[in-house]
Design a protein around this motif. Structure first.
Motif, PDB file in Angstrom:
ATOM      1  N   ALA A  53       0.881  -1.169   0.000  1.00 31.40           N
ATOM      2  CA  ALA A  53       0.000   0.000   0.000  1.00 31.40           C
ATOM      3  C   ALA A  53       0.919   1.220   0.000  1.00 31.40           C
ATOM      4  O   ALA A  53       1.923   1.249   0.711  1.00 31.40           O
ATOM      5  N   THR A  54       0.583   2.218  -0.816  1.00 30.20           N
ATOM      6  CA  THR A  54       1.438   3.388  -0.958  1.00 30.20           C
ATOM      7  C   THR A  54       0.703   4.647  -0.529  1.00 30.20           C
ATOM      8  O   THR A  54      -0.456   4.842  -0.895  1.00 30.20           O
ATOM      9  N   PHE A  55       1.393   5.491   0.220  1.00 25.88           N
ATOM     10  CA  PHE A  55       0.854   6.738   0.727  1.00 25.88           C
ATOM     11  C   PHE A  55       1.860   7.850   0.448  1.00 25.88           C
ATOM     12  O   PHE A  55       3.042   7.589   0.268  1.00 25.88           O
ATOM     13  N   THR A  56       1.402   9.088   0.457  1.00 25.92           N
ATOM     14  CA  THR A  56       2.278  10.240   0.363  1.00 25.92           C
ATOM     15  C   THR A  56       2.221  10.972   1.698  1.00 25.92           C
ATOM     16  O   THR A  56       1.131  11.244   2.208  1.00 25.92           O
ATOM     17  N   ARG A  89       7.156   9.398  -0.301  1.00 22.48           N
ATOM     18  CA  ARG A  89       6.438   8.149  -0.550  1.00 22.48           C
ATOM     19  C   ARG A  89       6.649   7.164   0.591  1.00 22.48           C
ATOM     20  O   ARG A  89       7.771   6.918   1.030  1.00 22.48           O
ATOM     21  N   LEU A  90       5.558   6.599   1.062  1.00 24.27           N
ATOM     22  CA  LEU A  90       5.548   5.606   2.134  1.00 24.27           C
ATOM     23  C   LEU A  90       4.940   4.335   1.554  1.00 24.27           C
ATOM     24  O   LEU A  90       3.798   4.347   1.104  1.00 24.27           O
ATOM     25  N   VAL A  91       5.720   3.254   1.545  1.00 27.11           N
ATOM     26  CA  VAL A  91       5.250   1.979   1.024  1.00 27.11           C
ATOM     27  C   VAL A  91       5.194   1.000   2.182  1.00 27.11           C
ATOM     28  O   VAL A  91       6.183   0.775   2.875  1.00 27.11           O
ATOM     29  N   VAL A  92       4.009   0.419   2.388  1.00 21.59           N
ATOM     30  CA  VAL A  92       3.761  -0.476   3.513  1.00 21.59           C
ATOM     31  C   VAL A  92       3.385  -1.853   2.976  1.00 21.59           C
ATOM     32  O   VAL A  92       2.604  -1.973   2.035  1.00 21.59           O
ATOM     33  N   SER A  93       3.936  -2.897   3.579  1.00 22.08           N
ATOM     34  CA  SER A  93       3.515  -4.243   3.215  1.00 22.08           C
ATOM     35  C   SER A  93       3.355  -5.077   4.472  1.00 22.08           C
ATOM     36  O   SER A  93       3.956  -4.777   5.486  1.00 22.08           O
ATOM     37  N   PRO A  94       2.550  -6.096   4.448  1.00 26.79           N
ATOM     38  CA  PRO A  94       1.722  -6.481   3.307  1.00 26.79           C
ATOM     39  C   PRO A  94       0.457  -5.654   3.224  1.00 26.79           C
ATOM     40  O   PRO A  94       0.097  -4.953   4.161  1.00 26.79           O
ATOM     41  N   ASN A  95      -0.182  -5.729   2.097  1.00 24.27           N
ATOM     42  CA  ASN A  95      -1.470  -5.088   1.861  1.00 24.27           C
ATOM     43  C   ASN A  95      -2.513  -6.201   1.870  1.00 24.27           C
ATOM     44  O   ASN A  95      -2.226  -7.276   1.356  1.00 24.27           O
ATOM     45  N   PRO A  96      -3.698  -6.090   2.408  1.00 17.67           N
ATOM     46  CA  PRO A  96      -4.276  -4.820   2.833  1.00 17.67           C
ATOM     47  C   PRO A  96      -3.818  -4.395   4.225  1.00 17.67           C
ATOM     48  O   PRO A  96      -3.567  -5.228   5.081  1.00 17.67           O
ATOM     49  N   ALA A 123       3.704  10.329  14.540  1.00 16.63           N
ATOM     50  CA  ALA A 123       5.101  10.677  14.277  1.00 16.63           C
ATOM     51  C   ALA A 123       5.276  12.174  14.035  1.00 16.63           C
ATOM     52  O   ALA A 123       6.391  12.682  14.008  1.00 16.63           O
ATOM     53  N   GLY A 124       4.155  12.889  13.817  1.00 14.29           N
ATOM     54  CA  GLY A 124       4.218  14.336  13.626  1.00 14.29           C
ATOM     55  C   GLY A 124       4.084  14.805  12.195  1.00 14.29           C
ATOM     56  O   GLY A 124       4.405  15.947  11.885  1.00 14.29           O
ATOM     57  N   TYR A 125       3.599  13.925  11.319  1.00 16.77           N
ATOM     58  CA  TYR A 125       3.500  14.252   9.887  1.00 16.77           C
ATOM     59  C   TYR A 125       2.086  13.955   9.392  1.00 16.77           C
ATOM     60  O   TYR A 125       1.242  13.509  10.163  1.00 16.77           O
ATOM     61  N   THR A 126       1.841  14.194   8.110  1.00 16.79           N
ATOM     62  CA  THR A 126       0.495  14.063   7.575  1.00 16.79           C
ATOM     63  C   THR A 126       0.495  13.238   6.305  1.00 16.79           C
ATOM     64  O   THR A 126       1.307  13.477   5.410  1.00 16.79           O
ATOM     65  N   VAL A 127      -0.438  12.280   6.223  1.00 14.36           N
ATOM     66  CA  VAL A 127      -0.665  11.565   4.968  1.00 14.36           C
ATOM     67  C   VAL A 127      -1.520  12.478   4.104  1.00 14.36           C
ATOM     68  O   VAL A 127      -2.612  12.875   4.497  1.00 14.36           O
ATOM     69  N   THR A 128      -1.003  12.809   2.922  1.00 19.03           N
ATOM     70  CA  THR A 128      -1.737  13.709   2.029  1.00 19.03           C
ATOM     71  C   THR A 128      -2.397  12.980   0.876  1.00 19.03           C
ATOM     72  O   THR A 128      -3.256  13.540   0.210  1.00 19.03           O
TER      73      THR A 128
END
Length: 74
Positions: free
Chosen positions: A9-12, A46-53, A66-71
């Protein structure tokens, strides 16, 4: 979508400015039950997380902790 894409799964993430930022995001997201690997690109955000889902709300909460935001979620 390739077969590899179905396993991640990929997030920004916005707001990261250094290696410590990357480490903070990695540490928080790795605490999500079931997550076995996390890759964070500082320049791309870019944040890539595995496994998906993976639960997107859990990822957003971990990144927020962590102090940040998924956009964006891809």
């Amino acid at each position: 979508m390739s077969a590899a894409d179905t396993h991640t799964a990929t997030f920004t993430v916005s707001g990261m400015t250094c290696g410590h930022c990357v480490s903070s995001v990695e540490e928080e997201v790795l605490e999500i039950p079931g997550v076995s690997s996390v890759e964070v690109g500082l320049e791309s955000g870019r944040l890539v997380v595995s496994p998906n889902p993976v639960d997107p709300a859990a990822v957003r909460a971990a990144v927020d902790e962590a102090g940040y935001t998924v956009t964006a979620e891809e």
